[in-house]
Design a protein around this motif. Structure first.
Motif, PDB file in Angstrom:
ATOM      1  N   ASP A   1       0.974  -1.079  -0.069  1.00  0.00           N
ATOM      2  CA  ASP A   1      -0.603   0.104   0.004  1.00  0.00           C
ATOM      3  C   ASP A   1       1.121   1.613   0.101  1.00  0.00           C
ATOM      4  OD1 ASP A   1      -2.727  -1.742   0.088  1.00  0.00           O
ATOM      5  OD2 ASP A   1      -2.801  -1.178   1.801  1.00  0.00           O
TER       6      ASP A   1
ATOM      7  N   SER B   1     -12.090   1.972  -5.193  1.00  0.00           N
ATOM      8  CA  SER B   1     -12.301   2.817  -4.112  1.00  0.00           C
ATOM      9  C   SER B   1     -12.546   3.985  -4.857  1.00  0.00           C
ATOM     10  CB  SER B   1     -10.552   3.270  -3.787  1.00  0.00           C
ATOM     11  OG  SER B   1     -10.665   4.536  -3.407  1.00  0.00           O
TER      12      SER B   1
ATOM     13  N   ARG C   1     -18.415  -0.159   2.159  1.00  0.00           N
ATOM     14  CA  ARG C   1     -19.032   1.327   2.773  1.00  0.00           C
ATOM     15  C   ARG C   1     -20.420   1.020   1.876  1.00  0.00           C
ATOM     16  NH1 ARG C   1     -16.397   1.164   6.052  1.00  0.00           N
ATOM     17  NH2 ARG C   1     -14.555   2.410   7.126  1.00  0.00           N
TER      18      ARG C   1
ATOM     19  N   PHE D   1     -14.353  -2.928   5.933  1.00  0.00           N
ATOM     20  CA  PHE D   1     -13.508  -2.091   4.842  1.00  0.00           C
ATOM     21  C   PHE D   1     -14.738  -1.465   3.901  1.00  0.00           C
ATOM     22  CE2 PHE D   1     -12.578  -1.063   0.197  1.00  0.00           C
ATOM     23  CZ  PHE D   1     -11.131  -0.559   0.576  1.00  0.00           C
TER      24      PHE D   1
ATOM     25  N   TRP E   1     -11.065   5.330  -0.178  1.00  0.00           N
ATOM     26  CA  TRP E   1      -9.070   4.895   0.012  1.00  0.00           C
ATOM     27  C   TRP E   1      -8.096   6.147  -0.480  1.00  0.00           C
ATOM     28  CZ3 TRP E   1      -5.211   2.260  -2.460  1.00  0.00           C
ATOM     29  CH2 TRP E   1      -4.351   1.889  -0.955  1.00  0.00           C
ATOM     30  N   ARG E   2      -7.466   6.697   0.568  1.00  0.00           N
ATOM     31  CA  ARG E   2      -6.552   7.708   0.208  1.00  0.00           C
ATOM     32  C   ARG E   2      -7.025   8.700  -0.797  1.00  0.00           C
ATOM     33  NH1 ARG E   2      -0.606   4.072   1.456  1.00  0.00           N
ATOM     34  NH2 ARG E   2      -1.624   3.010   3.139  1.00  0.00           N
TER      35      ARG E   2
ATOM     36  N   GLN F   1     -15.973   3.170  -0.818  1.00  0.00           N
ATOM     37  CA  GLN F   1     -14.848   1.951  -0.691  1.00  0.00           C
ATOM     38  C   GLN F   1     -15.544   0.791  -1.268  1.00  0.00           C
ATOM     39  OE1 GLN F   1     -12.325   3.655   2.082  1.00  0.00           O
ATOM     40  NE2 GLN F   1     -12.664   1.494   3.192  1.00  0.00           N
TER      41      GLN F   1
END
Length: 326
Positions: free
Chosen positions: A70, A264, A189, A187, A268-269, A223
């Motif tokens: 990651d 994502s 959503r 994780f 996520w990020r 995500q």
């Protein structure tokens, strides 16, 4: 067929190999895990593979086996082998997302239409040979892996494509008739229940049925990550609404019986990407996969091959050609 001008790229580590016909162009980086760094449709101009905005293709990279995936992920089309989740497994210390993605590969053959690369693994006694080739005239390519077990012991493994696809709102996931389930609700959503449903349907935490095929905008900050299994046919991909085209992967379900879909949508990020992941094994933990009988094996001294075909489909031929039942 090295496609880098030496005057512009003084170090070997940042050289790319280019495979190109009138329909598509592949940029391959032996120094970056032997990955396909970009796949471009030369008729529509669409570049299918995603990279973060910070990605600099001219910057050399040198990573240890065991580096965090990651923290160093820069998109493109990686491979994950011999495992996904790192840790102790059958007396071996397996590393995060395996080791193929982080290491340089040896180029053993290169032509205008194909390249063959070789990597000798450090965490398992396996040599991997990867051949990437394109059609002379069609928008098609193939990736063929040869796995050679150099030991007298069976080796359970996971081999997974990790193709980061550049998406736009309204694009659609392409899967055959299959069952899907979240990798982990921690994780998720979008999906809210840890149970199987038939794609493209899923259940929210309240039990409401939703359709998850279409990509929401980045502003949704959503995500998701799910496994698909019981595939009625061996294909998957992404349909682009703007370019009226699709990237379709085809494979034998005996070789890749599962497809993982990492999504994502800004959540996520802040990445906006879908990673399409045909895989030999499910779930990501090899210990659990062994217990469930859903792991791939290399038998002692065995050599086996697994392959995947890539096709770019366009406009009016899209739905008829892809065989999508969703």
């Amino acid at each position: 067929m090295v496609a880098i001008d030496p005057s512009k790229s003084p170090t070997l580590s940042t050289q790319a190999l280019v495979l190109e016909n009138a329909e598509l162009k592949l940029e391959i980086r032996p120094d970056l895990g032997g990955r396909i760094d970009q796949l471009q449709d030369l008729q529509t101009g669409k570049k299918w593979l995603w990279h973060p905005e910070s990605y600099n293709p001219d910057k050399p990279r040198s990573l240890e086996v065991g580096a965090s995936f990651d923290e160093h992920w820069t998109g493109g089309w990686d491979e994950v082998f011999p495992n996904d989740a790192g840790g102790e497994f059958q007396g071996r210390n397996l590393v995060d997302h395996g080791e193929l993605w982080s290491q340089s590969w040896e180029v053993t053959e290169s032509t205008k239409l194909g390249v063959t690369m070789r990597y000798v693994c450090q965490t398992v006694p396996v040599t991997v040979i990867k051949n990437i080739r394109i059609s002379a005239s069609k928008p098609k390519a193939a990736i063929v892996y040869t796995l050679q077990n150099q030991s007298d012991e069976p080796i359970p493994f996971l081999l997974k494509h990790h193709a980061a696809i550049a998406i736009e709102p309204g694009d659609e996931m392409v899967l055959p008739d299959c069952m899907i389930e979240p990798v982990t609700l921690d994780f998720s959503r979008i999906i809210g229940k840890q149970q199987q449903t038939r794609f493209p349907k899923a259940l929210t935490a309240e039990g409401t049925e939703i359709n998850i095929k279409q990509m929401p905008p980045r502003s949704s900050q959503l995500q998701e990550f799910f496994y698909s299994s019981q595939l009625a046919a061996g294909h998957c991909g992404i349909r682009s609404m703007k370019s009226k085209s699709a990237l379709i992967m085809r494979f034998d379900t005996a070789e890749f019986p599962y497809v993982w879909m990492f999504q994502s949508y800004g959540g996520w990020r802040d990445h906006y990407v879908v990673v399409v992941e045909p895989c030999t094994t499910m779930p990501y933990d090899l210990n659990v996969a062994c217990e469930n009988g859903t792991v791939a094996y290399l038998q002692p001294q065995e050599t086996q091959t697994r392959s995947l075909m890539i096709t770019l489909q366009r406009s009016e031929s899209l739905r008829a050609a892809q065989g999508d039942r969703s």
